[in-house]
Design an enzyme around this catalytic site. Structure first.
Site, PDB file in Angstrom:
ATOM      1  N   GLU A  40      -5.775   5.780  10.899  1.00  5.39           N
ATOM      2  CA  GLU A  40      -4.495   5.757  11.601  1.00  5.39           C
ATOM      3  C   GLU A  40      -3.836   7.136  11.474  1.00  5.39           C
ATOM      4  O   GLU A  40      -3.934   7.792  10.438  1.00  5.39           O
ATOM      5  CB  GLU A  40      -3.591   4.684  10.998  1.00  5.39           C
ATOM      6  CG  GLU A  40      -2.261   4.529  11.722  1.00  5.39           C
ATOM      7  CD  GLU A  40      -1.369   3.475  11.093  1.00  5.39           C
ATOM      8  OE1 GLU A  40      -0.599   2.841  11.849  1.00  5.39           O
ATOM      9  OE2 GLU A  40      -1.426   3.280   9.860  1.00  5.39           O
ATOM     10  N   LYS A 113      -1.284  -1.398  18.407  1.00  5.03           N
ATOM     11  CA  LYS A 113      -0.963  -2.049  17.137  1.00  5.03           C
ATOM     12  C   LYS A 113       0.113  -3.109  17.331  1.00  5.03           C
ATOM     13  O   LYS A 113       1.188  -2.845  17.884  1.00  5.03           O
ATOM     14  CB  LYS A 113      -0.495  -0.987  16.140  1.00  5.03           C
ATOM     15  CG  LYS A 113      -0.201  -1.517  14.738  1.00  5.03           C
ATOM     16  CD  LYS A 113       0.221  -0.362  13.835  1.00  5.03           C
ATOM     17  CE  LYS A 113       0.518  -0.821  12.425  1.00  5.03           C
ATOM     18  NZ  LYS A 113       0.932   0.313  11.556  1.00  5.03           N
ATOM     19  N   CYS A 158      -3.981  -0.933  10.223  1.00  5.19           N
ATOM     20  CA  CYS A 158      -3.133  -0.850   9.038  1.00  5.19           C
ATOM     21  C   CYS A 158      -2.369  -2.147   8.726  1.00  5.19           C
ATOM     22  O   CYS A 158      -2.945  -3.084   8.189  1.00  5.19           O
ATOM     23  CB  CYS A 158      -2.180   0.334   9.192  1.00  5.19           C
ATOM     24  SG  CYS A 158      -1.482   0.923   7.620  1.00  5.19           S
TER      25      CYS A 158
END
Length: 271
Positions: A40, A113, A158
């Site tokens: 990321e 995301k 993440c």
């Protein structure tokens, strides 16, 4: 299929980060990897959250997307480009987007995301919602290995790691490999990173490949690192604690089938 998680300590210079990423991609290719995944924010970790806005790209066009496509062609790799900022519906936000490229440079998947990180712990204050617009849909793509085997790959980023329903959706869509490019904080990573990665592997009977940011960054942030590959039984196959580097391992289709046959937990779901 041999895969690689690329660990970085990205800074505030886009060009320097891309040069560092290119070196790691070339190293992964030399070591025989067929799929390489960047962490990321591989291309940029700014001094302020708002710095992302200055680097946003239009889907299909931009410095970072061109870099990823060219690297995939040059290195003959499947590449998942960690995340980069893509334009969102309003000018105050971007999508934090993971893009996958085939060895011919074609973009084969885009994942925005979904879960946005908020954390308040003394002087550590994070709130991704200030400048990031969340995505809404799980995304998978299929990669073909050199031996002709195919691998269904589920994308995540993440903070998504804390939400098992996303990974169960990937498993039910046939995912064999779960990718988790990340920039976990040192505080949360030291407590939860490995246990969550291993849990996602075990509960979905899938490989988990998790490249991470790992070290002290120019902006003063410290990330946990410990990029790793976890097998479907929850065993850590390879990892790197801190600093830039390549974590390689081989996905074994026969082993995956055997584990799923021995303990077909996904078939035993009730709820």
């Amino acid at each position: 299929m041999k895969v690689a998680a690329l660990q970085m300590v990205s800074g505030t210079s886009l060009e320097a980060n891309l040069a560092a990423a290119r070196q790691l991609l070339e190293q992964a290719a030399r070591e025989g990897a067929e799929l390489a995944v960047l962490p990321e924010y591989f291309c940029f970790m700014g001094l302020r959250d708002e710095d992302k806005l200055d680097l946003r790209e239009e889907p299909g066009a931009g410095r970072v997307q061109d870099f990823l496509a060219q690297a995939a062609r040059d290195c003959k790799l499947w590449i998942v480009g960690g995340t980069l900022p893509l334009r969102a519906p309003d000018d105050a936000h971007v999508y934090n987007t993971s893009m996958a490229y085939a060895p011919d440079g074609t973009c084969v998947a885009r994942y925005d995301k979904i879960h946005l990180f908020r954390f308040h712990h003394g002087n550590e204050q994070f709130d991704e919602t200030r400048v990031i617009t969340p995505g809404a849909m799980p995304v998978q793509f299929t990669a073909t290995a050199r031996d002709g085997s195919t691998w269904r790959i589920g994308l995540s980023v993440c903070y998504d790691l804390r939400f098992p329903e996303l990974y169960r959706a990937h498993a039910l869509a046939g995912a064999d490999v779960l990718l988790v490019p990340s920039a976990f904080t040192f505080t949360t990573g030291s407590a939860h990173w490995e246990v969550l990665l291993r849990a996602r592997a075990v509960e979905n009977l899938a490989y988990v490949l998790a490249p991470a940011q790992g070290g002290m960054h120019e902006n003063g942030r410290r990330t946990w690192g410990h990029s790793m590959l976890v097998d479907p039984w929850g065993c850590v196959m390879a990892q790197r604690a801190e600093g830039a580097g390549v974590v390689c391992g081989t996905l074994d289709a026969a082993q995956l089938r055997a584990m799923r046959a021995q303990l077909p937990a996904l078939d035993h779901r009730v709820l």
